[in-house]
Scaffold this active site. Sequence first.
Site, PDB file in Angstrom:
ATOM      1  N   LYS A 188     115.655  93.625  10.278  1.00  0.00           N
ATOM      2  CA  LYS A 188     114.888  94.430   9.305  1.00  0.00           C
ATOM      3  C   LYS A 188     115.009  95.915   9.686  1.00  0.00           C
ATOM      4  O   LYS A 188     116.074  96.331  10.152  1.00  0.00           O
ATOM      5  CB  LYS A 188     113.442  93.937   9.237  1.00  0.00           C
ATOM      6  CG  LYS A 188     113.388  92.424   8.994  1.00  0.00           C
ATOM      7  CD  LYS A 188     112.025  91.895   8.655  1.00  0.00           C
ATOM      8  CE  LYS A 188     112.113  90.397   8.430  1.00  0.00           C
ATOM      9  NZ  LYS A 188     110.857  89.783   8.052  1.00  0.00           N
TER      10      LYS A 188
ATOM     11  N   GLY B 225     106.408  86.835   9.266  1.00  0.00           N
ATOM     12  CA  GLY B 225     105.716  87.833  10.076  1.00  0.00           C
ATOM     13  C   GLY B 225     104.233  87.558  10.238  1.00  0.00           C
ATOM     14  O   GLY B 225     103.481  88.423  10.701  1.00  0.00           O
TER      15      GLY B 225
ATOM     16  N   GLY C  89     113.237  86.735  12.137  1.00  0.00           N
ATOM     17  CA  GLY C  89     112.859  88.148  12.054  1.00  0.00           C
ATOM     18  C   GLY C  89     112.379  88.645  13.409  1.00  0.00           C
ATOM     19  O   GLY C  89     113.166  88.967  14.298  1.00  0.00           O
TER      20      GLY C  89
HETATM   21  P1  13P Z   1     109.677  86.543  10.920  1.00  0.00           P
HETATM   22  O1  13P Z   1     110.557  85.662  11.801  1.00  0.00           O
HETATM   23  O2  13P Z   1     109.283  87.810  11.599  1.00  0.00           O
HETATM   24  O3  13P Z   1     108.551  85.782  10.344  1.00  0.00           O
HETATM   25  O4  13P Z   1     110.609  87.000   9.698  1.00  0.00           O
HETATM   26  C1  13P Z   1     111.320  86.064   8.981  1.00  0.00           C
HETATM   27  C2  13P Z   1     112.256  86.759   8.065  1.00  0.00           C
HETATM   28  O5  13P Z   1     111.837  87.378   7.101  1.00  0.00           O
HETATM   29  C3  13P Z   1     113.691  86.703   8.354  1.00  0.00           C
HETATM   30  O6  13P Z   1     114.455  87.190   7.303  1.00  0.00           O
END
Ligand code: 13P
Length: 254
Positions: free
Chosen positions: A11, A176, A237
């Site tokens: 991200k 997240g 993520g």
């Molecule tokens: P998280 O692993 O931080 O929950 O994020 C998942 C995600 O959006 C991966 O593209």
Amino acid sequence: MRKKIVAGNWKMNKNFEEGMALVTEIVGMLNDEYQGSAEVVLIPPFTHLNAVSRMVAESKWVKSGAQNCSNHASGAYTGEVSAAMIQSVGAQYVIVGHSERRQYFNEHNDWLARKVDAVLTNQLIAIYCCGETLEEREAGKHFEVLKEQITQGLFHLTQEQMSNIVIAYEPVWAIGTGKTASTQQAQEVHAFIRNLVKEKYNDTVANELTIQYGGSVKPENAAELFASPDIDGALVGGAALQSRSFVDIVKAMP
Ligand code: 13P
């Protein structure tokens, strides 16, 4: 046997130097510690993509990818990056339709279908994201929402084109939040997606499709998720921002 893929979506995190350090650590640790069969995809911000792609170029099973691309081929679209540009730096994957793009940048299925076309035209693999919000799940609408996202974003493709698609199921309520979908919930949706693809195409296309799960994947829950018959990897993520936790997730894939 379909391909297993564990991808790290950074991200909008890590400056250049931090990103380079993370790649060096991940590649080194995987070389020392991993004997499994998963393909590993590192998906940094655009500013880092050229360098990351070069760093993993020698590796047989670590690849790089972009978080987004333009639906246009080229021209006066300030701030956009085309699939051809992504291809030209050696990346192989592009995420299309991440829920954050859908939510904050108003990307809709018809628009995403054009991005998928741009990705495939440039011999890249699209990781097409789908997933319901908490509201939609609580209203019992998740299968309907997923069907619409997949039908409108992907089902204009030919059978041959579908072989360059990976689907990532990312329930928005699990991203997240630390709240992972239970293995049963994820498996149920993955089987539903595979069946949709089977109905539209055939058994072979459905059986060869890699379906990743994404949403609070951690070293602690990865092995259980990966043991499910229709979960073929993860789109990670937060836990992908640290070499130890990301490599431990990869190691959970036999
Ligand atoms: P998280 O692993 O931080 O929950 O994020 C998942 C995600 O959006 C991966 O593209």
